[in-house]
Design a protein around this motif. Structure first.
Motif, PDB file in Angstrom:
ATOM      1  N   GLY A 138       6.400 -24.475 -11.600  1.00  0.00           N
ATOM      2  CA  GLY A 138       5.695 -24.849 -12.829  1.00  0.00           C
ATOM      3  C   GLY A 138       6.578 -24.978 -14.042  1.00  0.00           C
ATOM      4  N   LYS A 139       7.874 -25.107 -13.831  1.00  0.00           N
ATOM      5  CA  LYS A 139       8.813 -25.119 -14.955  1.00  0.00           C
ATOM      6  C   LYS A 139       8.601 -26.335 -15.866  1.00  0.00           C
ATOM      7  N   VAL A 140       8.346 -27.480 -15.275  1.00  0.00           N
ATOM      8  CA  VAL A 140       8.133 -28.699 -16.069  1.00  0.00           C
ATOM      9  C   VAL A 140       6.882 -28.550 -16.932  1.00  0.00           C
ATOM     10  N   VAL A 141       5.814 -28.004 -16.355  1.00  0.00           N
ATOM     11  CA  VAL A 141       4.565 -27.795 -17.100  1.00  0.00           C
ATOM     12  C   VAL A 141       4.792 -26.798 -18.235  1.00  0.00           C
ATOM     13  N   TRP A 142       5.568 -25.760 -17.962  1.00  0.00           N
ATOM     14  CA  TRP A 142       5.884 -24.745 -18.989  1.00  0.00           C
ATOM     15  C   TRP A 142       6.505 -25.392 -20.218  1.00  0.00           C
ATOM     16  N   TYR A 143       7.577 -26.153 -20.017  1.00  0.00           N
ATOM     17  CA  TYR A 143       8.282 -26.762 -21.151  1.00  0.00           C
ATOM     18  C   TYR A 143       7.437 -27.824 -21.831  1.00  0.00           C
ATOM     19  N   LEU A 144       6.667 -28.578 -21.044  1.00  0.00           N
ATOM     20  CA  LEU A 144       5.820 -29.611 -21.628  1.00  0.00           C
ATOM     21  C   LEU A 144       4.744 -28.995 -22.509  1.00  0.00           C
ATOM     22  N   PHE A 145       4.130 -27.900 -22.032  1.00  0.00           N
ATOM     23  CA  PHE A 145       3.052 -27.263 -22.800  1.00  0.00           C
ATOM     24  C   PHE A 145       3.575 -26.689 -24.112  1.00  0.00           C
ATOM     25  N   PHE A 146       4.636 -25.889 -24.054  1.00  0.00           N
ATOM     26  CA  PHE A 146       5.112 -25.230 -25.269  1.00  0.00           C
ATOM     27  C   PHE A 146       5.796 -26.215 -26.219  1.00  0.00           C
ATOM     28  N   TYR A 147       6.382 -27.261 -25.676  1.00  0.00           N
ATOM     29  CA  TYR A 147       6.968 -28.283 -26.547  1.00  0.00           C
ATOM     30  C   TYR A 147       5.866 -29.009 -27.318  1.00  0.00           C
ATOM     31  N   CYS A 148       4.789 -29.392 -26.616  1.00  0.00           N
ATOM     32  CA  CYS A 148       3.667 -30.053 -27.281  1.00  0.00           C
ATOM     33  C   CYS A 148       2.980 -29.115 -28.276  1.00  0.00           C
ATOM     34  N   ALA A 149       2.814 -27.844 -27.884  1.00  0.00           N
ATOM     35  CA  ALA A 149       2.168 -26.879 -28.777  1.00  0.00           C
ATOM     36  C   ALA A 149       2.986 -26.679 -30.050  1.00  0.00           C
ATOM     37  N   PHE A 150       4.313 -26.561 -29.886  1.00  0.00           N
ATOM     38  CA  PHE A 150       5.150 -26.383 -31.069  1.00  0.00           C
ATOM     39  C   PHE A 150       5.087 -27.608 -31.977  1.00  0.00           C
ATOM     40  N   GLN A 151       5.129 -28.806 -31.405  1.00  0.00           N
ATOM     41  CA  GLN A 151       5.068 -30.014 -32.218  1.00  0.00           C
ATOM     42  C   GLN A 151       3.759 -30.088 -32.992  1.00  0.00           C
ATOM     43  N   THR A 152       2.657 -29.674 -32.354  1.00  0.00           N
ATOM     44  CA  THR A 152       1.368 -29.683 -33.042  1.00  0.00           C
ATOM     45  C   THR A 152       1.360 -28.718 -34.217  1.00  0.00           C
ATOM     46  N   LEU A 153       1.840 -27.501 -33.980  1.00  0.00           N
ATOM     47  CA  LEU A 153       1.841 -26.489 -35.038  1.00  0.00           C
ATOM     48  C   LEU A 153       2.829 -26.833 -36.145  1.00  0.00           C
ATOM     49  N   GLN A 154       3.942 -27.446 -35.778  1.00  0.00           N
ATOM     50  CA  GLN A 154       4.885 -27.854 -36.821  1.00  0.00           C
ATOM     51  C   GLN A 154       4.317 -28.994 -37.656  1.00  0.00           C
ATOM     52  N   THR A 155       3.498 -29.844 -37.036  1.00  0.00           N
ATOM     53  CA  THR A 155       2.809 -30.893 -37.790  1.00  0.00           C
ATOM     54  C   THR A 155       1.879 -30.275 -38.825  1.00  0.00           C
ATOM     55  N   CYS A 156       1.192 -29.188 -38.442  1.00  0.00           N
ATOM     56  CA  CYS A 156       0.308 -28.491 -39.375  1.00  0.00           C
ATOM     57  C   CYS A 156       1.091 -27.872 -40.536  1.00  0.00           C
ATOM     58  N   PHE A 157       2.385 -27.695 -40.372  1.00  0.00           N
ATOM     59  CA  PHE A 157       3.268 -27.223 -41.441  1.00  0.00           C
ATOM     60  C   PHE A 157       3.831 -28.392 -42.245  1.00  0.00           C
ATOM     61  N   HIS A 158       4.365 -29.386 -41.540  1.00  0.00           N
ATOM     62  CA  HIS A 158       5.184 -30.389 -42.207  1.00  0.00           C
ATOM     63  C   HIS A 158       4.368 -31.456 -42.940  1.00  0.00           C
ATOM     64  N   VAL A 159       3.233 -31.871 -42.393  1.00  0.00           N
ATOM     65  CA  VAL A 159       2.426 -32.888 -43.071  1.00  0.00           C
ATOM     66  C   VAL A 159       1.904 -32.374 -44.412  1.00  0.00           C
ATOM     67  N   PRO A 160       1.286 -31.178 -44.477  1.00  0.00           N
ATOM     68  CA  PRO A 160       0.892 -30.667 -45.802  1.00  0.00           C
ATOM     69  C   PRO A 160       2.079 -30.445 -46.735  1.00  0.00           C
ATOM     70  N   TYR A 161       3.200 -29.997 -46.170  1.00  0.00           N
ATOM     71  CA  TYR A 161       4.383 -29.788 -47.013  1.00  0.00           C
ATOM     72  C   TYR A 161       4.867 -31.112 -47.599  1.00  0.00           C
ATOM     73  N   SER A 162       4.905 -32.155 -46.793  1.00  0.00           N
ATOM     74  CA  SER A 162       5.353 -33.464 -47.280  1.00  0.00           C
ATOM     75  C   SER A 162       4.419 -33.994 -48.365  1.00  0.00           C
ATOM     76  N   ALA A 163       3.104 -33.849 -48.141  1.00  0.00           N
ATOM     77  CA  ALA A 163       2.137 -34.317 -49.131  1.00  0.00           C
ATOM     78  C   ALA A 163       2.169 -33.475 -50.403  1.00  0.00           C
ATOM     79  N   LEU A 164       2.681 -32.272 -50.327  1.00  0.00           N
ATOM     80  CA  LEU A 164       2.760 -31.378 -51.485  1.00  0.00           C
ATOM     81  C   LEU A 164       3.594 -31.988 -52.609  1.00  0.00           C
TER      82      LEU A 164
END
Length: 525
Positions: A138-164
């Motif tokens: 399940g190594k591929v699924v592991w990296y795919l899941f946490f990579y996608c999760a991190f990108q989503t959460l970083q979007t929740c940080f960076h989009v509001p920050y950019s609009a700030l």
């Protein structure tokens, strides 16, 4: 008596005019004072941009080689992880932008709560990206899941920050100055991310695995079994080094978020939500229907794709094509350090000659370096020298794209005065196209290496891999830059239009301030 009354009326009128002039002067000073940002505020705002660049540089420079050589994932599956992760990230950007634009005002603002709440989960996911799980299936699924999760959460940080950017001041000069501070700190953040990841990981460099024709094996008469045992031990150290580096980066991420939250005040008077809420697709249609925005996005889509190709493949290019296996992290540091030094120069250049001219000159600065590094025979000193000049082009790419975007948002406000509160959508699509270009570059380049016959941790690579790396760090980026600059040629907001928009917006703010003050005075009376 009539003459006396006339003199008294004239005196009253003169006094009234003086009072109006005094009120106008006070209003102008109030407007200027409210929009002026202190150095401390600009620094705190700028520090908030560091997490995105720290993690971005670490992932951009090292995730590909980490998946291939440390996690030992096949190049085909690594390309899927990188591309799907970025594609998913692209989907979340407009979605988060729309949700941010519909967010209610809180005591902390409208943008800052998104930044604070997303930070803890984001750092957990980032840390787990650089953790090798104790299973293979399940190594591929592991990296795919946490990579996608991190990108989503970083979007929740960076989009509001950019609009700030649009909500800390209404003055273009103050926003441009804050953007310059931000770009300087962000490039420093990229340097920091490269340094942390590169230097910590570089201390546990795994030896390559020689093939049957490699001189290392023939000269020492070592068996492949003996070499592999040594590699397993050092790869274990590499895994630990990647985890330590990611832990340090997570700590810096949290500290930067804290500084941003306590050091920046989101001004409510600049945060005007549209009177009539619109749907998600209506917002997309409205934003993407603005011509200057579309031209700017497409132009920087191609130039960003060019720099992403260079960034994503440069570590492999230095390691295998140039043969600088033990020096590539220092070469990356030179590029980012040069970019940091160049930011103030490009800020002066854009104020002196205009943003559009600066975008052209800055992008073209990197072209000679890309040609020299692949045409001439590899030489470490020359590579350092060329990397320094390449960093100047990187600095321009960082600064110009984000410096020109507020001008487009201002232009949209003037053309659509009744449609307000869409700043987050503008910035989210801008971030989306930037990340989309990164996903395409990483996916295509890793897949190209797979078809070229990339050998995991090999001491040498087939000639097809070396040719592919030369194309990915030189000829392909140059072609994409040329296309981007051609599109940018048709970008309509020049310095005259920008200054005209600035004056019109200032008049609008002063008129609204006057109406607000009149309403407050009437309420008091």
């Amino acid at each position: 008596m009539a003459k006396g009354e006339g003199g008294e009326q004239y005196s009253n009128a003169s006094l009234l005019n003086k009072e109006h002039s005094s009120d106008d002067l006070k209003l102008a000073k109030k407007h200027e004072r409210r929009n002026r940002l202190s150095i401390c505020s600009k620094l705190c705002y700028a520090i908030g941009g560091a997490p995105y660049q720290i993690t971005g540089s670490a992932l951009g420079f090292f995730l590909q080689i980490y998946l291939l050589d440390v996690a030992q994932i096949d190049a085909f599956y690594a390309s899927i992880i990188l591309f799907v992760g970025r594609a998913w990230d692209g989907i979340t950007d407009p979605t988060v932008g729309f949700l941010v634009s519909r967010s209610p005002w809180t005591r902390f603002g409208r943008m800052l709560p998104w930044i604070v709440l997303s930070t803890p989960l984001a750092v957990i996911c980032y840390f787990l990206i650089f953790y090798v799980p104790p299973f293979e299936d399940g190594k591929v699924v592991w990296y795919l899941f946490f990579y996608c999760a991190f990108q989503t959460l970083q979007t929740c940080f960076h989009v509001p920050y950019s609009a700030l950017t649009m909500f800390i001041s209404s003055e273009q000069a103050e926003r441009d100055s804050a953007t310059a501070y931000r770009m300087t700190i962000e490039v420093l953040g990229a340097v920091l991310g490269t340094a942390i990841q590169g230097q910590i990981v570089g201390m546990a460099n795994a030896p390559c695995i020689p093939g049957p024709g490699d001189p290392v094996l023939n000269a020492t008469n070592l068996s492949v079994f003996t070499v592999c045992l040594t590699c397993r031990f050092v790869v274990s150290l590499q895994k630990t080094a990647y985890m330590i580096a990611s832990g340090v980066i997570c700590l810096v991420y949290i500290l930067c978020a804290i500084v941003l939250f306590f050091g920046v005040r989101e001004q409510k008077e600049f945060c005007r939500v549209g009177s009539e809420p619109i749907s998600f697709f209506q917002g997309i249609k409205l934003v993407m229907g603005h011509g200057p925005y579309v031209k700017l996005v497409i132009g920087f889509l191609f130039t960003s794709l060019a720099f992403m190709l260079l960034e994503g493949n440069f570590a492999l290019f230095c390691t295998y094509t140039l043969g600088f296996r033990n020096d590539f992290q220092n070469i990356l540091l030179v590029i980012m350090f040069s970019a940091t030094l160049a930011i103030p120069f490009w800020q002066w250049f854009l104020t002196r000659f205009g943003k559009k001219t600066a975008a052209y000159c800055g992008t073209l600065t990197a072209v000679p370096s890309m040609i020299v590094v692949v045409v001439f025979k590899s030489n470490l000193i020359m590579t350092y020298f060329v990397s320094f000049f390449a960093g100047m082009g990187v600095a321009s790419a960082y600064l110009m794209s984000w410096s020109m975007l507020p001008d487009v948002v201002d232009d949209f406000k003037l053309e659509n005065p009744k449609s307000t509160g869409h700043e987050a959508i503008f910035y989210s699509f801008y971030v989306f196209f930037s990340k989309f270009s990164s996903g395409i570059s990483l996916g295509i380049s890793t897949l190209s290496l797979h078809f070229a016959g990339y050998i995991t941790r090999g001491c040498s690579q087939p000639e097809a891999v070396n040719i592919t790396l030369r194309v990915l760090v030189s000829f392909a980026p140059i072609a994409l830059m040329i296309i981007g600059l051609v599109v940018l040629y048709f970008y309509p907001i020049d310095e005259k239009r920008r200054q005209r928009n600035r004056e019109r917006l200032r008049e609008q703010w002063e008129m609204e301030d006057s109406e607000t003050d009149s309403a407050e005075l009437a309420a008091i009376i």
